[in-house]
Design a protein around this motif. Structure first.
Motif, short mmCIF file in Angstrom:
data_model
loop_
_atom_site.label_atom_id
_atom_site.label_comp_id
_atom_site.label_asym_id
_atom_site.label_seq_id
_atom_site.Cartn_x
_atom_site.Cartn_y
_atom_site.Cartn_z
N SER A 146 0.82 -1.22 0.00
CA SER A 146 0.00 0.00 0.00
C SER A 146 0.85 1.27 0.00
O SER A 146 0.32 2.37 0.11
CB SER A 146 -0.95 0.01 1.20
OG SER A 146 -0.22 -0.05 2.42
N HIS A 147 2.17 1.11 -0.11
CA HIS A 147 3.10 2.24 -0.22
C HIS A 147 3.04 3.17 1.00
O HIS A 147 3.08 4.39 0.88
CB HIS A 147 2.82 3.04 -1.50
CG HIS A 147 2.89 2.23 -2.75
ND1 HIS A 147 4.04 1.61 -3.18
CD2 HIS A 147 1.94 1.93 -3.67
CE1 HIS A 147 3.79 0.97 -4.31
NE2 HIS A 147 2.54 1.13 -4.62
N ARG A 148 2.95 2.59 2.19
CA ARG A 148 2.89 3.41 3.40
C ARG A 148 4.05 3.10 4.35
O ARG A 148 3.96 3.34 5.54
CB ARG A 148 1.55 3.21 4.11
CG ARG A 148 1.32 1.80 4.65
CD ARG A 148 -0.06 1.63 5.28
NE ARG A 148 -0.16 0.36 5.99
CZ ARG A 148 -1.28 -0.11 6.51
NH1 ARG A 148 -2.42 0.58 6.39
NH2 ARG A 148 -1.27 -1.26 7.17
N SER A 149 5.14 2.59 3.81
CA SER A 149 6.30 2.24 4.64
C SER A 149 7.10 3.45 5.06
O SER A 149 7.89 3.37 5.99
CB SER A 149 7.22 1.29 3.86
OG SER A 149 7.83 1.98 2.78
N GLY A 150 6.92 4.57 4.35
CA GLY A 150 7.75 5.75 4.57
C GLY A 150 8.89 5.86 3.58
O GLY A 150 9.53 6.91 3.49
N LEU A 151 9.15 4.80 2.81
CA LEU A 151 10.20 4.89 1.79
C LEU A 151 9.82 5.94 0.75
O LEU A 151 8.68 5.96 0.27
CB LEU A 151 10.37 3.54 1.08
CG LEU A 151 11.24 2.49 1.74
CD1 LEU A 151 11.09 1.17 1.01
CD2 LEU A 151 12.70 2.93 1.78
N PRO A 152 10.75 6.81 0.36
CA PRO A 152 10.45 7.76 -0.71
C PRO A 152 10.13 7.02 -2.01
O PRO A 152 10.61 5.90 -2.25
CB PRO A 152 11.75 8.56 -0.85
CG PRO A 152 12.49 8.34 0.42
CD PRO A 152 12.10 6.98 0.90
N GLY A 153 9.36 7.65 -2.85
CA GLY A 153 8.89 7.01 -4.07
C GLY A 153 9.99 6.51 -4.99
O GLY A 153 9.85 5.46 -5.62
N THR A 154 11.09 7.23 -5.07
CA THR A 154 12.15 6.86 -6.02
C THR A 154 13.24 6.00 -5.37
O THR A 154 14.23 5.68 -6.04
CB THR A 154 12.81 8.11 -6.61
OG1 THR A 154 13.36 8.90 -5.53
CG2 THR A 154 11.80 8.95 -7.39
N ALA A 155 13.05 5.62 -4.13
CA ALA A 155 14.12 4.89 -3.42
C ALA A 155 14.50 3.61 -4.15
O ALA A 155 13.68 2.72 -4.33
CB ALA A 155 13.68 4.57 -1.99
N GLY A 156 15.74 3.54 -4.57
CA GLY A 156 16.25 2.36 -5.26
C GLY A 156 16.21 2.45 -6.77
O GLY A 156 16.97 1.77 -7.45
N ASP A 157 15.32 3.28 -7.32
CA ASP A 157 15.25 3.42 -8.78
C ASP A 157 16.59 3.89 -9.34
O ASP A 157 17.02 3.45 -10.41
CB ASP A 157 14.16 4.42 -9.18
CG ASP A 157 12.76 3.88 -8.94
OD1 ASP A 157 12.63 2.70 -8.59
OD2 ASP A 157 11.80 4.67 -9.10
N ASP A 158 17.23 4.82 -8.61
CA ASP A 158 18.51 5.35 -9.08
C ASP A 158 19.59 4.27 -9.08
O ASP A 158 20.43 4.22 -9.98
CB ASP A 158 18.95 6.56 -8.25
CG ASP A 158 18.65 6.42 -6.77
OD1 ASP A 158 18.36 5.29 -6.30
OD2 ASP A 158 18.69 7.44 -6.05
N LEU A 159 19.56 3.39 -8.09
CA LEU A 159 20.53 2.30 -8.05
C LEU A 159 20.30 1.32 -9.19
O LEU A 159 21.26 0.77 -9.76
CB LEU A 159 20.47 1.57 -6.71
CG LEU A 159 20.83 2.39 -5.47
CD1 LEU A 159 20.74 1.53 -4.22
CD2 LEU A 159 22.23 3.01 -5.60
N GLU A 160 19.05 1.08 -9.52
CA GLU A 160 18.75 0.23 -10.67
C GLU A 160 19.30 0.85 -11.95
O GLU A 160 19.86 0.15 -12.80
CB GLU A 160 17.24 0.02 -10.79
CG GLU A 160 16.86 -0.92 -11.92
CD GLU A 160 15.36 -1.03 -12.13
OE1 GLU A 160 14.94 -1.94 -12.86
OE2 GLU A 160 14.62 -0.20 -11.57
#
Length: 518
Positions: A146-160
């Motif tokens: 449900s995207h409510r973990s607190g992680l920012p939306g782009t977290a990890g996309d940049d590493l990918e």
């Protein structure tokens, strides 16, 4: 800042809604066979028209009503400028339409009592960490879907983007500061949902991709569907990704989304996805057999988080578990959109009370064609007439969202200060830099210039072009090759750079790396 990681996987972003909302809703008894037949005839004509007008190179559509696939057809071409036609069995990369597919797979695991939506990630995958201990200890599969973990939306996309694999990206999420308090904010995260899916599959002892096949693709006969990119590229009948260059659709960039397979890495066909739509509209019953218990599947459609306002109507939209939940002018709908900014657009819209659903897959970005066709079909099915030119309305919305952002990126570095300051000697910038999130970065000389290498083993290489003093520019996004991003250095007393900030990796303030060694 570079645009790729912001747009490439946004099939998820809050401004992507599955239908345009307004206060009234139609009665279910208006959905007669005659109304459906007329709506399908109009849908077919509209799809033929948008392809003929260059709205997209190709697309495929499946429509389900009362547990029957009542429409299934491809339009246009798999690749612009080539003769091979799209048909119902053309395989498309479906981007974030993968999310509700993956939610269905987890629902199957929940149905089989292998896992619970409220199972803690700390129990399923003890190695996973968020940046703070309390959310880490309490985080559940439900929170991540449900995207409510607190992680920012782009977290990890940049590493990918710079070549890291799934395991390493998920490990490094522990270095990302939250964008909101735990369970207090909605922030659409590809790798958050990916972790939720991977963790849910852990009790099986099998990789996610295998679980997806066993729990959904095989039972539904989805023979052309996979969560592995290698399977996608084996298909001869597959759609290329397209972006517009100088006004012409061009198959320019390929996209391997394996790192985030549960969130964006499924490939499928209109035929296969129509079978999945039958299952979902049947509350877990498929071909007369209960494949997923209704109470496990129902959880995916409970509105948990508000997504913000629909960009066309201004109405509110909600998120369940991998699904958008909306209450609009045609009543309750479930759906999801998907996109790769390197060239894919997808959409599913379901009206559960009417047992009606439509899935559209297209091979281009950016375009509002899927939303426009879906809206038009719903108008015809419910009201017998189309309220407005929805394709144009959605195309205009997309143009307004992305055009200014691209222009702003270019304007930020349109010209250096006058007069510009000279760069220091190349030796001032050359060297190795490091932080926990990005890992190693190396600046070295190449010809008369400098090159930045990042990612595992220096997997990605970017030329640096001097802009002003200790600021350089690079062009990190293949689909926007003229959009610059800054790489800046801070020089220490010894005349050598002590830190380097890579703007296209700094979306979550983790793009500053310290020099290592001399």
């Amino acid at each position: 800042m570079g645009l790729g990681r912001n747009f490439r996987r946004w099939g998820m972003r809050a401004f992507i809604a599955v239908m345009v909302l307004s206060p009234h809703a139609a009665s279910a008894d208006t959905i007669t066979p005659e109304r459906i037949a007329a709506a399908l005839s109009k849908l077919e004509a509209l799809a033929e028209g948008v392809v003929a007008d260059g709205g997209v190179p190709g697309l495929a559509i499946g429509v389900v009503h009362d547990d029957k696939v009542v429409f299934l057809k491809g339009f246009g071409h798999r690749q612009a400028g080539k003769p091979e036609a799209v048909d119902a069995d053309t395989v498309f990369q479906i981007a974030s339409l993968s999310k509700p597919v993956s939610a269905t797979i987890v629902a199957a695991l929940v149905s089989d009592e292998i896992v619970s939506w409220d199972a803690k990630i700390a129990d399923l995958d003890p190695a996973f960490r968020l940046s703070e201990p309390y959310p880490t200890s309490e985080l559940t599969v439900r929170d991540l879907f449900s995207h409510r973990s607190g992680l920012p939306g782009t977290a990890g996309d940049d590493l990918e983007d710079i070549g890291y694999d799934r395991a390493e990206i998920l490990r490094r999420l522990r270095f990302v500061s939250p964008s909101s308090s735990f369970r207090a904010g909605y922030s659409y995260s590809n790798f958050g949902l990916t972790e939720g899916a991977v963790a849910a599959a852990k009790p099986t002892g099998k990789p996610w991709e295998e679980v997806a096949e066993e729990k959904l693709y095989h039972p539904l006969g989805m023979v052309s569907t996979s969560s592995r990119h290698a399977d996608f590229i084996k298909h001869a009948n597959r759609a290329a990704l397209h972006v517009k260059l100088d006004g012409v659709w061009t198959a320019k960039v390929k996209r391997d989304p394996d790192a985030q397979a549960p969130a964006g890495g499924v490939s499928s066909t209109a035929r296969d996805l129509s079978q999945w739509v039958r299952l979902v509209l049947g509350n877990g019953v498929y071909a007369g057999e209960t494949l997923i218990k209704a109470d496990a599947l129902d959880q995916t459609h409970v509105p948990l988080m508000t997504r913000g306002k629909n960009p066309v109507s201004g109405s509110e939209s909600f998120y369940g578990l991998g699904w958008n939940v909306e209450f609009g002018r045609h009543g309750l709908s479930w759906g999801h959109a998907g996109a790769f900014s390197v060239g894919a657009r997808t959409l599913v819209t379901l009206f559960p009370e009417e047992k009606l659903g439509i899935v559209i897959v297209a091979n281009a970005f950016s375009t509002g064609v899927p939303e426009g066709l879906s809206e038009s079909f719903a108008d015809m099915a419910f009201d017998g007439k189309i309220e407005k030119d929805w394709v144009k309305a959605w195309d205009d919305t997309y143009a307004g969202l992305f055009g200014p952002a691209v222009a702003a990126a270019k304007a930020a570095y349109a010209a250096p200060p006058s007069p510009a300051s000279l760069a220091g000697p190349a030796s001032a910038y050359k060297g190795r830099y490091f932080n926990d999130f990005v890992g190693d970065a190396v600046v070295s000389g190449e010809g008369d210039g400098l090159v930045l290498k990042v990612g595992p083993g220096g997997a990605r290489s970017y030329s640096l072009e001097h802009f002003d003093r200790d600021m350089f520019l690079t062009y990190p996004d293949a689909e926007t090759p003229d959009a610059p991003s800054g790489v800046s250095f801070v020089l220490g007393p010894d005349g050598k750079a002590s830190t380097m900030t890579i703007e296209f990796l700094d979306g979550n303030h983790l793009g500053t790396l310290a020099r290592v060694g001399d």
